[in-house]
Design a protein around this motif. Structure first.
Motif, PDB file in Angstrom:
ATOM      1  N   ALA A   1      14.707   9.279   3.304  1.00 12.99           N
ATOM      2  CA  ALA A   1      14.755   9.603   1.874  1.00 12.99           C
ATOM      3  C   ALA A   1      14.791   8.341   1.015  1.00 12.99           C
ATOM      4  O   ALA A   1      14.149   8.279  -0.041  1.00 12.99           O
ATOM      5  CB  ALA A   1      15.968  10.482   1.586  1.00 12.99           C
ATOM      6  N   GLU A   2      15.521   7.326   1.471  1.00 13.99           N
ATOM      7  CA  GLU A   2      15.646   6.090   0.687  1.00 13.99           C
ATOM      8  C   GLU A   2      14.295   5.393   0.519  1.00 13.99           C
ATOM      9  O   GLU A   2      13.980   4.855  -0.538  1.00 13.99           O
ATOM     10  CB  GLU A   2      16.633   5.146   1.379  1.00 13.99           C
ATOM     11  CG  GLU A   2      17.014   3.916   0.552  1.00 13.99           C
ATOM     12  CD  GLU A   2      17.742   4.263  -0.737  1.00 13.99           C
ATOM     13  OE1 GLU A   2      17.566   3.504  -1.718  1.00 13.99           O
ATOM     14  OE2 GLU A   2      18.454   5.293  -0.777  1.00 13.99           O
ATOM     15  N   ASP A   3      13.474   5.416   1.582  1.00 11.68           N
ATOM     16  CA  ASP A   3      12.168   4.744   1.543  1.00 11.68           C
ATOM     17  C   ASP A   3      11.169   5.469   0.657  1.00 11.68           C
ATOM     18  O   ASP A   3      10.190   4.873   0.198  1.00 11.68           O
ATOM     19  CB  ASP A   3      11.594   4.629   2.957  1.00 11.68           C
ATOM     20  CG  ASP A   3      12.318   3.587   3.801  1.00 11.68           C
ATOM     21  OD1 ASP A   3      13.116   2.818   3.224  1.00 11.68           O
ATOM     22  OD2 ASP A   3      12.087   3.553   5.022  1.00 11.68           O
ATOM     23  N   ARG A   4      11.388   6.765   0.418  1.00 11.23           N
ATOM     24  CA  ARG A   4      10.435   7.542  -0.383  1.00 11.23           C
ATOM     25  C   ARG A   4      10.528   7.232  -1.874  1.00 11.23           C
ATOM     26  O   ARG A   4       9.598   7.503  -2.617  1.00 11.23           O
ATOM     27  CB  ARG A   4      10.677   9.044  -0.175  1.00 11.23           C
ATOM     28  CG  ARG A   4      10.479   9.518   1.257  1.00 11.23           C
ATOM     29  CD  ARG A   4      10.666  11.028   1.350  1.00 11.23           C
ATOM     30  NE  ARG A   4      10.681  11.498   2.733  1.00 11.23           N
ATOM     31  CZ  ARG A   4      10.684  12.763   3.088  1.00 11.23           C
ATOM     32  NH1 ARG A   4      10.677  13.719   2.167  1.00 11.23           N
ATOM     33  NH2 ARG A   4      10.705  13.112   4.362  1.00 11.23           N
ATOM     34  N   LYS A   5      11.643   6.651  -2.301  1.00 13.18           N
ATOM     35  CA  LYS A   5      11.900   6.495  -3.741  1.00 13.18           C
ATOM     36  C   LYS A   5      10.878   5.602  -4.436  1.00 13.18           C
ATOM     37  O   LYS A   5      10.508   5.845  -5.585  1.00 13.18           O
ATOM     38  CB  LYS A   5      13.313   5.945  -3.961  1.00 13.18           C
ATOM     39  CG  LYS A   5      14.417   6.946  -3.608  1.00 13.18           C
ATOM     40  CD  LYS A   5      15.798   6.348  -3.818  1.00 13.18           C
ATOM     41  CE  LYS A   5      16.896   7.345  -3.441  1.00 13.18           C
ATOM     42  NZ  LYS A   5      18.251   6.742  -3.558  1.00 13.18           N
ATOM     43  N   ALA A   6      10.423   4.554  -3.753  1.00 10.77           N
ATOM     44  CA  ALA A   6       9.470   3.624  -4.367  1.00 10.77           C
ATOM     45  C   ALA A   6       8.031   4.103  -4.247  1.00 10.77           C
ATOM     46  O   ALA A   6       7.121   3.500  -4.814  1.00 10.77           O
ATOM     47  CB  ALA A   6       9.606   2.240  -3.734  1.00 10.77           C
ATOM     48  N   GLY A   7       7.824   5.187  -3.526  1.00  7.80           N
ATOM     49  CA  GLY A   7       6.480   5.712  -3.344  1.00  7.80           C
ATOM     50  C   GLY A   7       5.816   5.176  -2.097  1.00  7.80           C
ATOM     51  O   GLY A   7       6.390   4.379  -1.334  1.00  7.80           O
ATOM     52  N   VAL A   8       4.576   5.625  -1.870  1.00  5.08           N
ATOM     53  CA  VAL A   8       3.788   5.203  -0.716  1.00  5.08           C
ATOM     54  C   VAL A   8       2.444   4.666  -1.209  1.00  5.08           C
ATOM     55  O   VAL A   8       1.977   5.019  -2.292  1.00  5.08           O
ATOM     56  CB  VAL A   8       3.565   6.363   0.281  1.00  5.08           C
ATOM     57  CG1 VAL A   8       4.887   6.785   0.903  1.00  5.08           C
ATOM     58  CG2 VAL A   8       2.879   7.552  -0.392  1.00  5.08           C
ATOM     59  N   ALA A   9       1.843   3.797  -0.409  1.00  7.38           N
ATOM     60  CA  ALA A   9       0.569   3.187  -0.791  1.00  7.38           C
ATOM     61  C   ALA A   9      -0.326   3.058   0.431  1.00  7.38           C
ATOM     62  O   ALA A   9       0.149   2.845   1.552  1.00  7.38           O
ATOM     63  CB  ALA A   9       0.803   1.811  -1.406  1.00  7.38           C
ATOM     64  N   THR A  10      -1.628   3.196   0.208  1.00  9.99           N
ATOM     65  CA  THR A  10      -2.584   3.036   1.295  1.00  9.99           C
ATOM     66  C   THR A  10      -3.948   2.661   0.738  1.00  9.99           C
ATOM     67  O   THR A  10      -4.165   2.691  -0.482  1.00  9.99           O
ATOM     68  CB  THR A  10      -2.693   4.329   2.128  1.00  9.99           C
ATOM     69  OG1 THR A  10      -3.380   4.038   3.351  1.00  9.99           O
ATOM     70  CG2 THR A  10      -3.436   5.431   1.376  1.00  9.99           C
TER      71      THR A  10
END
Length: 316
Positions: free
Chosen positions: A67-76
């Motif tokens: 959950a903590e890693d999801r806060k900044a979003g994802v990129a690809t």
């Protein structure tokens, strides 16, 4: 995850993504069986969410994030199908998505990414430009990288398609054929065959104008893709290091087909099976028809990787 997926992690990935994806059908065609001289079983990932198997890996990668890693979003970065997969998975899980796409990506794929609510950043159509632009986005946003294929979470997600195919075809498959670009599908498929159908051989199929996987497999050293010349936009990328490690261990062979053969196979699928498939999806059938004697009388699974085509720019 930091290690090659094992049987338990593949099973866990399938359980994780199952509520969010389609269990796609397996189709057969008597007329294509006669043309091929083999018994063909098509795993139709063109009916998958986002129109391609990539939904599996993208969903598994996002769902695997704490959950903590999801806060900044994802990129690809992606030419299209992985872009849509990550955009959809992010939307379904309330996560911001930043998608870098080359400027020559199919317009239908760009529109889909925007439709899923992702932020689209265009770049020049080279691998270096994609990677440089993506790194800039990550530096500016802190978003978590979800690599399109060089990621074990992606590989185990893509492997769930072959797991389903093996389960649905109770008679043992002699072969499973998949396209190969970055290698996520091929490596994931080879792991599923290894764990769930040990007698099944897995073969990768690649356009001759973008044959880095073939050259890498033959030389046993990773050869970068430099100037791909093929109609198959989904297979122009370089084979990833993590998939390559798995492919060397678990894949039987890599076969080639040229663009004329691929277009002919694509047209056959449209005409005989009445389904929409993209050019990359037709590479396994094209490679099989080029090597008919090898598959004569065999039970062959073929992964139809996707169906995202620009209907204004069909090659036939």
């Amino acid at each position: 995850m930091s290690k090659i997926p094992d049987q338990e992690s593949l099973m866990a990935a399938h359980e994780r993504v199952a509520p969010f994806i389609h269990r796609t059908p397996v189709y057969t065609s008597e007329s294509l069986n006669k043309i091929a001289g083999a018994n063909l079983f098509f795993k139709c990932e063109n009916f998958q969410k986002v129109g391609a198997f990539k939904a599996r890996g993208g969903m598994n990668a996002v769902l695997s994030l704490p959950a903590e890693d999801r806060k900044a979003g994802v990129a690809t970065h992606s030419s299209g199908n992985h872009a849509q997969a990550v955009a959809l998975a992010a939307r379904e899980n309330g996560v911001k998505a930043y998608i870098v796409m080359p400027s020559n990506s199919a317009s239908v794929k760009k529109a889909a990414v925007l439709g899923y609510g992702a932020e689209l950043i265009e770049c020049e159509p080279t691998l270096q430009a994609r990677e440089d632009t993506l790194q800039k986005v990550i530096d500016e946003t802190g978003a978590i990288l979800i690599h399109p294929y060089d990621d074990y979470r992606i590989i185990e997600g893509q492997g769930t398609a072959a797991k389903e195919l093996i389960e649905d075809i109770n008679d043992r498959l002699d072969y499973i054929l998949t396209p190969v670009g970055g290698g996520g599908m091929l490596s994931g498929t080879s792991l599923s065959a290894h764990y769930f159908s040990a007698g099944t051989k897995v073969i990768g199929c690649e356009p001759s104008g973008a044959d880095d996987a073939y050259r890498s497999f033959t030389s046993k050293e990773l050869v970068p893709q430099t100037n791909p010349q093929t109609i198959c936009d989904g297979l122009r990328t370089s084979l990833g290091r993590k998939p390559f490690e798995i492919i060397l261990k678990h894949v039987e062979d890599i076969l080639l087909a040229d663009d004329a053969e691929i277009v002919a196979a694509m047209q056959l699928i449209w005409e005989r099976m009445k389904i929409v498939v993209e050019s990359s999806s037709a590479v396994p059938l094209a490679a099989l028809l080029r090597n008919k004697e090898r598959f004569a009388g065999k039970n062959v699974g073929i992964v139809i990787s996707g169906g995202n085509v620009d209907l204004k720019a069909l090659p036939f």
